[in-house]
Design a protein around this motif. Structure first.
Motif, PDB file in Angstrom:
ATOM      1  N   ILE A 100      79.407  69.047  13.499  1.00  0.00           N
ATOM      2  CA  ILE A 100      78.255  68.146  13.456  1.00  0.00           C
ATOM      3  C   ILE A 100      77.808  67.856  14.880  1.00  0.00           C
ATOM      4  CG2 ILE A 100      77.442  65.821  12.859  1.00  0.00           C
ATOM      5  CD1 ILE A 100      79.235  65.810  10.481  1.00  0.00           C
ATOM      6  N   GLU A 101      76.513  67.949  15.099  1.00  0.00           N
ATOM      7  CA  GLU A 101      75.907  67.541  16.358  1.00  0.00           C
ATOM      8  C   GLU A 101      74.910  66.437  16.063  1.00  0.00           C
ATOM      9  OE1 GLU A 101      76.638  68.526  19.343  1.00  0.00           O
ATOM     10  OE2 GLU A 101      77.971  70.210  18.882  1.00  0.00           O
ATOM     11  N   GLN A 102      74.808  65.498  16.992  1.00  0.00           N
ATOM     12  CA  GLN A 102      73.872  64.392  16.833  1.00  0.00           C
ATOM     13  C   GLN A 102      72.837  64.409  17.941  1.00  0.00           C
ATOM     14  OE1 GLN A 102      75.824  60.652  14.847  1.00  0.00           O
ATOM     15  NE2 GLN A 102      77.067  61.164  16.608  1.00  0.00           N
ATOM     16  N   MET A 103      71.649  63.962  17.622  1.00  0.00           N
ATOM     17  CA  MET A 103      70.614  63.833  18.644  1.00  0.00           C
ATOM     18  C   MET A 103      69.688  62.686  18.259  1.00  0.00           C
ATOM     19  SD  MET A 103      68.341  67.253  17.762  1.00  0.00           S
ATOM     20  CE  MET A 103      67.180  66.931  19.068  1.00  0.00           C
ATOM     21  N   ILE A 104      69.038  62.128  19.237  1.00  0.00           N
ATOM     22  CA  ILE A 104      68.120  61.007  19.036  1.00  0.00           C
ATOM     23  C   ILE A 104      66.725  61.447  19.448  1.00  0.00           C
ATOM     24  CG2 ILE A 104      67.534  58.668  19.770  1.00  0.00           C
ATOM     25  CD1 ILE A 104      70.500  58.111  20.093  1.00  0.00           C
ATOM     26  N   ILE A 105      65.753  61.129  18.619  1.00  0.00           N
ATOM     27  CA  ILE A 105      64.360  61.475  18.915  1.00  0.00           C
ATOM     28  C   ILE A 105      63.510  60.213  18.854  1.00  0.00           C
ATOM     29  CG2 ILE A 105      64.649  63.807  17.973  1.00  0.00           C
ATOM     30  CD1 ILE A 105      63.098  62.820  15.485  1.00  0.00           C
ATOM     31  N   PRO A 106      62.362  60.202  19.522  1.00  0.00           N
ATOM     32  CA  PRO A 106      61.465  59.047  19.405  1.00  0.00           C
ATOM     33  C   PRO A 106      61.031  58.825  17.962  1.00  0.00           C
ATOM     34  CG  PRO A 106      60.830  60.439  21.254  1.00  0.00           C
ATOM     35  CD  PRO A 106      61.864  61.193  20.490  1.00  0.00           C
ATOM     36  N   ASP A 160      67.608  59.564  10.053  1.00  0.00           N
ATOM     37  CA  ASP A 160      67.447  58.161   9.682  1.00  0.00           C
ATOM     38  C   ASP A 160      66.796  57.422  10.835  1.00  0.00           C
ATOM     39  OD1 ASP A 160      68.837  57.676   7.013  1.00  0.00           O
ATOM     40  OD2 ASP A 160      70.398  58.727   8.120  1.00  0.00           O
ATOM     41  N   GLU A 161      66.044  56.411  10.474  1.00  0.00           N
ATOM     42  CA  GLU A 161      65.469  55.532  11.500  1.00  0.00           C
ATOM     43  C   GLU A 161      66.400  54.336  11.678  1.00  0.00           C
ATOM     44  OE1 GLU A 161      61.705  52.542  12.257  1.00  0.00           O
ATOM     45  OE2 GLU A 161      61.457  54.179  10.823  1.00  0.00           O
ATOM     46  N   GLU A 162      66.938  54.195  12.868  1.00  0.00           N
ATOM     47  CA  GLU A 162      67.826  53.084  13.193  1.00  0.00           C
ATOM     48  C   GLU A 162      67.500  52.572  14.587  1.00  0.00           C
ATOM     49  OE1 GLU A 162      71.945  53.977  12.784  1.00  0.00           O
ATOM     50  OE2 GLU A 162      71.700  55.058  10.904  1.00  0.00           O
ATOM     51  N   ASP A 163      67.395  51.264  14.715  1.00  0.00           N
ATOM     52  CA  ASP A 163      67.174  50.628  16.018  1.00  0.00           C
ATOM     53  C   ASP A 163      65.936  51.176  16.718  1.00  0.00           C
ATOM     54  OD1 ASP A 163      69.574  49.229  15.604  1.00  0.00           O
ATOM     55  OD2 ASP A 163      70.741  50.882  16.472  1.00  0.00           O
ATOM     56  N   GLY A 164      64.910  51.505  15.941  1.00  0.00           N
ATOM     57  CA  GLY A 164      63.647  51.932  16.534  1.00  0.00           C
ATOM     58  C   GLY A 164      63.615  53.374  17.010  1.00  0.00           C
TER      59      GLY A 164
END
Length: 773
Positions: A593-599, A628-632
């Protein structure tokens, strides 16, 4: 018409008589009494009786703000013949309408009790059960129903108070009352019955049940606190419970229910009781001192009983078979008491336990990790005759458990399931569905371990403990085995966790007592306490305590806690000999599993209309993508069978969320051909115009002359982004070598615009007059 009027008048007359008599009856029978108790912070709880469910033996409506629970209790008049135990059934149910919600599922109605309701039932049952008279065997049913909830106050903390108050309003024999409260430590201060919001900030969450004199039941979780902190929490909870118990005594007396019903559920033969004691006690004591293993000890005890039965039958050969059968039933009961007394005296007088250990000794421990190649992590933990085989499975966000209860809707990413098959105790019987005991034991182990899981670990985790052998504290074996399985799977837990069960032997009226470490099943059954604690080297993480004796001082509690700490440390040291830290790498067959954050604004672009984009990426790469949308922000998880699959999916996502930069070169796809050029998708969801003049250095009359057609791949350079419209201007020729001697054709300047002539005035509407020149 007159006939109809007469009929209506007759009906009205009959209705008036009915309602008059009905109200008169109610005024006679309804005796509504309301009592109120105040919590330490000034909030109040009220109990009302005499208004609802009056046909039950006892009923109350408990209210705290807008949270209301109805508790009822009914008991059979007589015991079922042959019953020699307390047939108590406690039910707790939460109605979805209480919070203004519809139940889920096809039928849209409440079904069987969920796990949280079962756990609340167990909390109430464990506090009530020891306080029924030992010779009372009539069936008792306690029902607590949540009828109203505001989502602020936690109803499970009120269920025990409501159930005991219903018993106080009845004439059912009960040596209470009790009450239960939740105590939490928030900002260093103890709060009684905290709200849902307050509990989120707590480092201790305990449910405590007690009489006015003694603590009866404790269960909860903690964030590695010290034993002295737990004692302080119990004292704070007990002080809040005392006025609740006094209120129930006042209510019972006011209702005239302080005098309980008479019953006779046991017929005893005192002469036979004494004969059993005289003939069997010393033999049972001798077996107790031999330190036999579980089955050998059970066979030895059974042989003593059967020998006495045979001798008794021979001495009473003239007795009728039916009467002899009744005597044998009494012999079984009296011999159980003899066995209990022999075990307890051997411990108190000689410090020798059933298996030959001293009071502080821990049974031999052996552990093994990775015994199973298939699971992502596995471990065996064996302590004496108790053995747990635990497995750990790592999954994606799609494997999370949705908890959709009346007042709680959340996803759980850590699950722990406990199974107790009959063969673990050598019983020959079928294995049915999951019982309340299994849910409760699994929940305790879950509480002990969950605080040590890192928040940034991307996997959903499931631990399963299968009990293969059982002779005492299989829930604590599950905690130890589960911890090893987590470490074997490579889960980076903060600290390792171990657990132990403590027992107590204390006879009424004696100062002498013994606290037992790592109790056996028989010591639990014949003893006065079952006190389980789990913890790390830094402190306690969970606890569960059931008290069966009349009183337990804080001095004894403190001794039990400190002795348990020493036992836990010993057990943990044995576990660490097998595996002292989480494995640095996940096993090869664990999904990566890899995680990433996008705007946040790019979430829709990644998903696409109707999920078209994200589904297409999954089909192309074989990866599983969740967002998922979390913390904006948008939090994305990409899992796949191999690194190539994950990398391909991440590249596609990055391409979607990347911001176009002027001067960068992109590989695009021709989407449409126009007379003035073509539109090229140079990034997912982003099209730009490749003007005919930017296709090649030579002059083209039509786009077709370039050979470009729809679907062709073409490299382009982003020349400009229009600041007003956001349109993209692309060039292909900028990437081609400029022909030798090429001269850029000068663009003809646009003629300057002259001054606008004044517009001629328009004629007024409705007028036919021509406009003035």
């Amino acid at each position: 018409m007159n006939y109809e009027l007469r009929i209506m008048n007759k009906k009205s007359y009959l209705c008036a008589i009915f309602y008059t008599r009905y109200n008169k009856f109610n005024l006679i029978k309804m005796n509504v009494i309301t009592k109120t108790v105040e919590l330490p912070d000034g909030r109040t709880i009220s109990i009302e009786t005499g208004k609802l469910a009056k046909q039950a033996d006892g009923s109350v409506m408990l209210r705290m703000n807008n949270t209301m629970l109805l508790a009822t209790v009914c008991a059979a008049k007589d015991a079922v013949p042959g019953t020699d135990f307390m047939p108590l059934q406690v039910e707790y149910r939460e109605k979805y309408f209480a919070a203004g919600r519809f139940p889920g599922g096809f039928t849209k109605r409440e079904g069987k009790a969920n796990d949280d309701e079962i756990l609340t039932c167990r909390l109430v049952d464990r506090a009530l059960r020891p306080l029924f008279p030992s010779n009372y065997h009539a069936e008792v049913y306690v029902n607590v129903i949540l009828f109203s909830a505001d989502g602020v106050d936690m109803p499970d903390a009120l269920a025990g108070f409501a159930a005991s108050a219903a018993l106080a309003c009845s004439d059912i024999p009960f040596e209470g009352p009790i009450s239960e409260v939740r105590v939490a430590r928030i900002g260093g201060e103890f709060v009684i019955n905290p709200t849902f919001q307050q509990l989120e900030e707590a480092d201790m969450d305990l449910m405590v049940g007690a009489t006015e004199e003694n603590i009866m039941m404790v269960e909860g979780e903690m964030k590695e606190v010290q034993e002295t902190d737990l004692l302080a929490a119990l004292k704070a909870a007990h002080e809040a419970i005392k006025p609740m118990c006094r209120l129930q005594k006042e209510l019972s007396k006011e209702l005239g229910k302080d005098v309980k019903r008479e019953y006779c559920h046991e017929v005893n033969d005192e002469e036979l009781r004494e004969a059993v004691k005289q003939a069997c006690y010393q033999k049972a004591y001798d077996v107790t001192k031999q330190g036999l293993e579980k089955h050998a000890r059970a066979e030895a005890f059974e042989a003593i009983r059967e020998e006495f039965k045979a001798a008794y039958a021979e001495a009473h050969a003239d007795m009728a078979p039916e009467e002899l059968e009744e005597k044998n039933t009494l012999i079984d009961r009296y011999y159980h008491d003899v066995e209990r007394d022999a075990m307890r005296r051997c411990i108190l007088d000689e410090g020798i336990r059933l298996d030959g250990r001293k009071t502080t000794d821990i049974r031999p421990i052996w552990c093994e990790v990775s015994p199973l190649p298939g699971p992502h992590g596995s471990a065996i933990f064996t302590r004496g005759e108790t053995q747990s085989l635990a497995t750990c499975t790592l999954g994606t966000k799609l494997d999370e458990k949705l908890v959709d209860d009346v007042l709680v809707r959340e996803y759980q990413r850590f699950l722990l399931h406990y199974n107790f098959p009959p063969f673990s105790t050598g019983e020959a019987k079928a294995q049915r569905g999951v019982g309340r005991r299994e849910i409760g034991h699994g929940h305790l182990a879950w509480r002990g371990l969950k605080g040590q899981l890192p928040k940034d670990f991307p996997y959903t985790i499931r631990v399963v403990s299968d009990i293969l052998e059982s002779n005492g504290s299989s829930s604590m074996a599950s905690t130890c085995a589960g911890c090893l399985a987590l470490m074997d799977a490579g889960v980076p837990i903060k600290s390792p966790v171990s657990g132990i069960a403590m027992g107590l032997i204390k006879n009424p009226g004696e100062d002498k007592y013994a606290v037992l470490s790592d109790i056996l099943g028989d010591e639990d059954h014949l003893g006065d306490m079952d006190f389980k604690t789990t913890g790390t080297p830094n402190g306690l993480t969970a606890t569960q305590m059931d008290i069966k004796c009349d009183g337990l001082s804080y001095e004894i509690l403190e001794k039990a806690l400190m002795q348990a700490k020493a036992g836990r440390e010993h057990i943990l040291a044995e576990m660490m000999k097998t595996l002292d830290a989480p494995r640095p790498e996940l096993k090869p067959h664990v999904p990566r599993i890899e995680q990433m954050i996008i705007p946040k604004e790019f979430i829709g672009a990644v998903i696409g209309p109707g999920g078209k984009i994200i589904q297409g990426m999954q089909e192309d790469t074989g990866a599983v993508i969740t967002i998922d949308e979390e913390d904006g922000v948008g939090k994305i998880q990409v899992s796949g069978p191999n690194k190539e699959s994950i990398d391909a999916a991440i590249a596609k996502i990055k391409a979607i969320v990347a911001v176009p930069e002027v001067g960068e070169v992109y590989e695009g796809t021709v989407r449409s051909i126009m007379p003035y050029g073509c539109f090229v998708e140079f990034m997912p969801g982003k099209d730009g115009l490749l003007h005919i003049s930017e296709i090649d250095w030579k002059r083209l009359e039509t786009v077709e002359e370039s050979g470009l057609k729809e679907g062709d791949k073409v490299q382009v350079k982003l020349l400009e982004i229009d600041p007003k419209t956001g349109k993209f201007k692309l060039s292909r020729r900028a990437l081609l070598e400029k022909p030798e001697g090429y001269v850029e054709r000068e663009r003809r300047p646009r003629p300057e615009r002259g001054e606008r002539r004044e517009r001629r005035p328009r004629p007024e509407r409705g007028s036919n007059a021509p406009a003035e020149e």
